[in-house]
Design a protein around this motif. Structure first.
Motif, PDB file in Angstrom:
ATOM      1  N   ARG A 178       3.214  17.597  50.372  1.00  0.00           N
ATOM      2  CA  ARG A 178       3.203  18.613  51.423  1.00  0.00           C
ATOM      3  C   ARG A 178       3.537  19.961  50.796  1.00  0.00           C
ATOM      4  NH1 ARG A 178       6.960  19.017  56.959  1.00  0.00           N
ATOM      5  NH2 ARG A 178       5.953  20.906  57.787  1.00  0.00           N
ATOM      6  N   TRP A 179       2.624  20.938  50.981  1.00  0.00           N
ATOM      7  CA  TRP A 179       2.851  22.288  50.478  1.00  0.00           C
ATOM      8  C   TRP A 179       3.389  23.156  51.601  1.00  0.00           C
ATOM      9  CZ3 TRP A 179      -1.215  26.602  49.461  1.00  0.00           C
ATOM     10  CH2 TRP A 179      -0.630  27.638  48.714  1.00  0.00           C
ATOM     11  N   HIS A 180       4.536  23.795  51.346  1.00  0.00           N
ATOM     12  CA  HIS A 180       5.149  24.689  52.326  1.00  0.00           C
ATOM     13  C   HIS A 180       4.781  26.148  52.082  1.00  0.00           C
ATOM     14  CE1 HIS A 180       7.680  21.370  53.724  1.00  0.00           C
ATOM     15  NE2 HIS A 180       7.958  21.112  52.459  1.00  0.00           N
ATOM     16  N   GLY A 181       4.095  26.425  50.970  1.00  0.00           N
ATOM     17  CA  GLY A 181       3.799  27.792  50.560  1.00  0.00           C
ATOM     18  C   GLY A 181       4.555  28.142  49.292  1.00  0.00           C
ATOM     19  N   GLN A 182       4.067  29.203  48.587  1.00  0.00           N
ATOM     20  CA  GLN A 182       4.650  29.609  47.308  1.00  0.00           C
ATOM     21  C   GLN A 182       4.734  28.425  46.336  1.00  0.00           C
ATOM     22  OE1 GLN A 182       4.025  32.732  47.132  1.00  0.00           O
ATOM     23  NE2 GLN A 182       6.034  33.536  46.550  1.00  0.00           N
ATOM     24  N   SER A 183       5.938  28.068  45.906  1.00  0.00           N
ATOM     25  CA  SER A 183       6.109  26.944  44.971  1.00  0.00           C
ATOM     26  C   SER A 183       6.853  25.784  45.616  1.00  0.00           C
ATOM     27  CB  SER A 183       6.874  27.413  43.726  1.00  0.00           C
ATOM     28  OG  SER A 183       6.212  28.477  43.096  1.00  0.00           O
ATOM     29  N   ALA A 184       6.934  25.786  46.935  1.00  0.00           N
ATOM     30  CA  ALA A 184       7.746  24.805  47.668  1.00  0.00           C
ATOM     31  C   ALA A 184       6.906  23.590  48.059  1.00  0.00           C
ATOM     32  CB  ALA A 184       8.355  25.439  48.919  1.00  0.00           C
ATOM     33  N   PRO A 192      -3.610  17.056  32.469  1.00  0.00           N
ATOM     34  CA  PRO A 192      -3.163  16.178  33.553  1.00  0.00           C
ATOM     35  C   PRO A 192      -4.345  15.527  34.263  1.00  0.00           C
ATOM     36  CG  PRO A 192      -3.216  18.417  34.328  1.00  0.00           C
ATOM     37  CD  PRO A 192      -3.582  18.470  32.859  1.00  0.00           C
ATOM     38  N   ARG A 193      -4.034  14.558  35.094  1.00  0.00           N
ATOM     39  CA  ARG A 193      -5.072  13.944  35.924  1.00  0.00           C
ATOM     40  C   ARG A 193      -5.412  14.839  37.111  1.00  0.00           C
ATOM     41  NH1 ARG A 193      -4.627   7.664  37.951  1.00  0.00           N
ATOM     42  NH2 ARG A 193      -6.688   7.504  38.930  1.00  0.00           N
ATOM     43  N   TRP A 194      -4.393  15.479  37.660  1.00  0.00           N
ATOM     44  CA  TRP A 194      -4.579  16.419  38.766  1.00  0.00           C
ATOM     45  C   TRP A 194      -3.772  17.679  38.473  1.00  0.00           C
ATOM     46  CZ3 TRP A 194      -2.553  11.443  39.740  1.00  0.00           C
ATOM     47  CH2 TRP A 194      -3.446  10.523  40.299  1.00  0.00           C
ATOM     48  N   VAL A 195      -4.278  18.831  38.872  1.00  0.00           N
ATOM     49  CA  VAL A 195      -3.530  20.087  38.805  1.00  0.00           C
ATOM     50  C   VAL A 195      -3.593  20.752  40.169  1.00  0.00           C
ATOM     51  CG1 VAL A 195      -5.522  21.357  37.877  1.00  0.00           C
ATOM     52  CG2 VAL A 195      -3.222  22.286  37.625  1.00  0.00           C
ATOM     53  N   VAL A 196      -2.431  21.205  40.645  1.00  0.00           N
ATOM     54  CA  VAL A 196      -2.312  21.862  41.947  1.00  0.00           C
ATOM     55  C   VAL A 196      -1.919  23.320  41.716  1.00  0.00           C
ATOM     56  CG1 VAL A 196      -1.185  21.873  44.203  1.00  0.00           C
ATOM     57  CG2 VAL A 196      -1.574  19.693  43.003  1.00  0.00           C
ATOM     58  N   PRO A 197      -2.803  24.285  41.976  1.00  0.00           N
ATOM     59  CA  PRO A 197      -2.423  25.696  41.840  1.00  0.00           C
ATOM     60  C   PRO A 197      -1.439  26.097  42.933  1.00  0.00           C
ATOM     61  CG  PRO A 197      -4.635  25.516  42.754  1.00  0.00           C
ATOM     62  CD  PRO A 197      -4.206  24.121  42.391  1.00  0.00           C
ATOM     63  N   MET A 198      -0.511  26.963  42.576  1.00  0.00           N
ATOM     64  CA  MET A 198       0.511  27.423  43.529  1.00  0.00           C
ATOM     65  C   MET A 198       0.870  28.873  43.212  1.00  0.00           C
ATOM     66  SD  MET A 198       3.927  25.455  42.110  1.00  0.00           S
ATOM     67  CE  MET A 198       4.630  25.867  40.514  1.00  0.00           C
ATOM     68  N   HIS A 199       1.672  29.465  44.096  1.00  0.00           N
ATOM     69  CA  HIS A 199       2.218  30.811  43.888  1.00  0.00           C
ATOM     70  C   HIS A 199       1.082  31.821  43.673  1.00  0.00           C
ATOM     71  CE1 HIS A 199       5.053  33.917  42.455  1.00  0.00           C
ATOM     72  NE2 HIS A 199       5.974  33.203  43.075  1.00  0.00           N
ATOM     73  N   TYR A 200       0.238  31.967  44.712  1.00  0.00           N
ATOM     74  CA  TYR A 200      -0.877  32.913  44.655  1.00  0.00           C
ATOM     75  C   TYR A 200      -1.070  33.525  46.039  1.00  0.00           C
ATOM     76  CZ  TYR A 200      -3.429  28.814  46.460  1.00  0.00           C
ATOM     77  OH  TYR A 200      -3.830  27.733  47.199  1.00  0.00           O
ATOM     78  N   ARG A 201      -1.901  34.539  46.110  1.00  0.00           N
ATOM     79  CA  ARG A 201      -2.136  35.257  47.369  1.00  0.00           C
ATOM     80  C   ARG A 201      -2.883  34.372  48.364  1.00  0.00           C
ATOM     81  NH1 ARG A 201      -3.192  41.012  48.862  1.00  0.00           N
ATOM     82  NH2 ARG A 201      -2.660  41.496  46.704  1.00  0.00           N
ATOM     83  N   THR A 202      -2.388  34.341  49.603  1.00  0.00           N
ATOM     84  CA  THR A 202      -3.019  33.658  50.724  1.00  0.00           C
ATOM     85  C   THR A 202      -2.923  34.586  51.934  1.00  0.00           C
ATOM     86  OG1 THR A 202      -1.030  32.619  51.661  1.00  0.00           O
ATOM     87  CG2 THR A 202      -2.083  31.473  49.788  1.00  0.00           C
ATOM     88  N   PRO A 203      -3.475  34.211  53.092  1.00  0.00           N
ATOM     89  CA  PRO A 203      -3.305  35.075  54.261  1.00  0.00           C
ATOM     90  C   PRO A 203      -1.848  35.317  54.655  1.00  0.00           C
ATOM     91  CG  PRO A 203      -5.100  33.545  54.630  1.00  0.00           C
ATOM     92  CD  PRO A 203      -4.442  33.110  53.355  1.00  0.00           C
ATOM     93  N   ALA A 204      -0.927  34.502  54.146  1.00  0.00           N
ATOM     94  CA  ALA A 204       0.482  34.650  54.521  1.00  0.00           C
ATOM     95  C   ALA A 204       1.225  35.676  53.673  1.00  0.00           C
ATOM     96  CB  ALA A 204       1.198  33.305  54.418  1.00  0.00           C
TER      97      ALA A 204
END
Length: 224
Positions: free
Chosen positions: A4-10, A166-178
């Motif tokens: 579950r992604w809460h936003g940013q790096s959370a 890695p097998r999977w990479v999840v990008p985080m900490h980037y610009r979104t509508p929030a």
């Protein structure tokens, strides 16, 4: 495992028997003072067995959001025995000036449901040092900042992805509508052939595929 992604790096990672929370944040709208938009809702209170904090910036260290008396590994380096097994905490920097601009950052590595997880926090150093690469070891699931600014950007993140394989990479900490700062994830996504678009919650399926794939998670609904 459910991500579950809460936003940013959370993130909250829920396994069969253990739950791990990483870098929660609280209500930051007022603290930004109108200078920047931060419209992610606060991470809701929830139980976890393990809480990891990569560094002491306000959008990463709202430990009060995590209930259930979790074991906490906070802004440090070393090897720690926890209810979720061993956690390897690797010293890194939030900037390209040996931490003198934005301070230290911790890269965390742990195993959940047989998946070797690595979370880079707000890593901002130019490249991985050999001793950091050795300490990280093999990685299945990689969480990596890609938005530039105070952290690494798309090209550096792609190089780290190639290095760790890695097998999977999840990008985080980037610009979104929030949020109205950082760069978007577009440049990072364009550097990869396999991109799966998912919601803010995703169940990780361990199928037979091995080539690195990007899990591009939709941000949670913003608070207007």
């Amino acid at each position: 495992m459910r991500i579950r992604w809460h936003g940013q790096s959370a993130y909250t990672l829920t396994g069969a028997d253990q739950t791990v929370a990483i870098d929660p944040f609280g209500d930051l709208g007022a603290l930004m003072g109108g200078r920047r938009r931060f419209a992610y809702p606060p991470v809701p209170e929830h139980d976890a067995h393990l809480l990891l904090v990569t560094h002491e910036h306000l959008d990463h260290n709202a430990v009060e959001a995590i209930t259930g008396d979790p074991h906490v590994v906070r802004s440090t380096a070393g090897r720690f025995e926890t209810p979720a097994g061993e956690v390897v905490a690797i010293a890194s920097e939030h900037d390209e000036q040996a931490g003198t601009s934005r301070g230290p950052n911790t890269i965390f590595v742990f195993t959940l449901d047989g998946v070797r997880v690595c979370h880079f926090g707000d890593c901002g150093q130019t490249a991985l040092r050999p001793e950091q690469r050795e300490a990280i070891g093999p990685v299945d699931l990689l969480f990596l900042p890609v938005g530039g600014g105070p952290t690494i950007g798309a090209d550096q993140a792609a190089e780290i992805t190639r290095t760790l394989d890695p097998r999977w990479v999840v990008p985080m900490h980037y610009r979104t509508p929030a949020i109205d700062f950082l760069e978007t994830a577009d440049a990072f996504l364009a550097l990869h052939d396999t991109v799966a678009e998912t919601g803010a919650e995703h169940r990780l399926e361990q199928d037979g595929e091995r080539a690195t794939g990007v899990l591009h998670m939709a941000p949670p609904d913003r608070r207007d």
